[in-house]
Design a protein around this motif. Sequence first.
Motif, PDB file in Angstrom:
ATOM      1  N   SER A  37      12.406  81.212 -39.977  1.00  0.00           N
ATOM      2  CA  SER A  37      12.359  82.176 -38.869  1.00  0.00           C
ATOM      3  C   SER A  37      13.555  81.982 -37.949  1.00  0.00           C
TER       4      SER A  37
ATOM      5  N   VAL B 244      10.365  82.026 -44.421  1.00  0.00           N
ATOM      6  CA  VAL B 244       9.645  83.303 -44.368  1.00  0.00           C
ATOM      7  C   VAL B 244       8.656  83.418 -45.522  1.00  0.00           C
TER       8      VAL B 244
ATOM      9  N   LYS C  61       1.429  87.651 -43.396  1.00  0.00           N
ATOM     10  CA  LYS C  61       1.958  88.931 -42.903  1.00  0.00           C
ATOM     11  C   LYS C  61       1.993  88.955 -41.389  1.00  0.00           C
TER      12      LYS C  61
ATOM     13  N   ARG D 268       4.965  86.993 -40.225  1.00  0.00           N
ATOM     14  CA  ARG D 268       6.208  87.725 -40.490  1.00  0.00           C
ATOM     15  C   ARG D 268       6.377  88.871 -39.477  1.00  0.00           C
TER      16      ARG D 268
END
Length: 299
Positions: A94, A128, A133, A136
Motif C-alpha cells: 500500500s 496489495v 476488497k 484495497r
Amino acid sequence: MEPVIHTEGLTKRYGDTLALDALDLAVQSGEVYGYLGPNGSGKTTTIRLLLGLHRPSGGHSELFGIDAWRDPVGAHRRVAYVAGEPFLWPALTSAETFAFLARLRGGADEAYRDVLVERFQLDSSKKVRALSKGNRQKVQLVAAFATRADLLILDEPTSGLDPLMEMAFRETVREATERGQTIFLSSHILSEVEALCDRVGILRQGRLVDEGTLAQLRHLGSQTIEVTFAGPAPALDGLPGVRVASAGPNALRCEVLGGVGPLIAALADHPVVALTSREPSLEEIFLHHYDSSDGRVGG
C-alpha cells in the motif's frame, strides 16, 4: 461561476443499448453531489465519460471548462478518482502504491495521508495481493483524498467497507468539503447520500429523472402520519389521497399524498391519543422512481 462538472446532452450507446440518454448536469464548486441509481442505471457510464475513458455517442462533458474527451489530460489535472472495483498492482505494498500514485499525479499531502492511513486502520506494509476488497478500497480512498484534488469523483466508494470504516469515510468527506473541494458521489447507499450530499440526482434507465436538494425532492413522497387510538383502530378506507395500513392493534400508519384535511376530518370522530407526522426519507423518494417493474438492474 463556471460549474466544476458540466454535461450537455451527454449520450452513450453500446450497440443497441442506450446506457446514457441526453444527460444535462451541472455540479458547482464546493458541492457534494449525490448521483443515485441502481446498478445498470448509467452511473458508471457517466463517470467513464467524465474521465475520458469512453467516447460519447452524443453531447459533451466538461471538467473545469475543459472537454473531458478532447483534452483528458487537461481536464483531469485537478481530479482524483475512486473506482467501485479496486484494480491495483498486486506486487506493490500500500505504501508503494501511495508513492507511485503521488509521483504520477505530481504530489500528495503526505502528512494528511498518514492521518488517513491511521483513520482507516490500514496496514500499509502489506502487499496489495494480500488485502481484502475492503482494504484495497481503503488504499484507493487514502490515495485519492491525500491528493487534496479540487474534484473527487467517487464511484461506490464505500463498497466493501464495514460500518466503522463508512463513518471514517464520512468524516473524510466532511473535511474535504470544509477545504472547499467538490465531490461527485455515485452511490446506491441512500443513508450515505442523505448524510453527506448537498444535492441529489436520481438516474433511471440512463435518464436523469429528478434532481435537487433533499428539501426540494420531498414533494415526490407522501407524508407519513402514524395515529394511535385509545381503543381498536377504526377502518379508514376510501379517504382521497390516503393509503392506510395497520401499525398495531390500536394504531394506523397513513401515507398521505396532498392535503391532510380528509384524514384529520375522519379522525375527529375517534379517540386519538397520539399522532406523529414525518416527511419522506430519501429512500422513499428514490423508490418513488423505482416502484414499477421496468427498472433495470445490472452492471
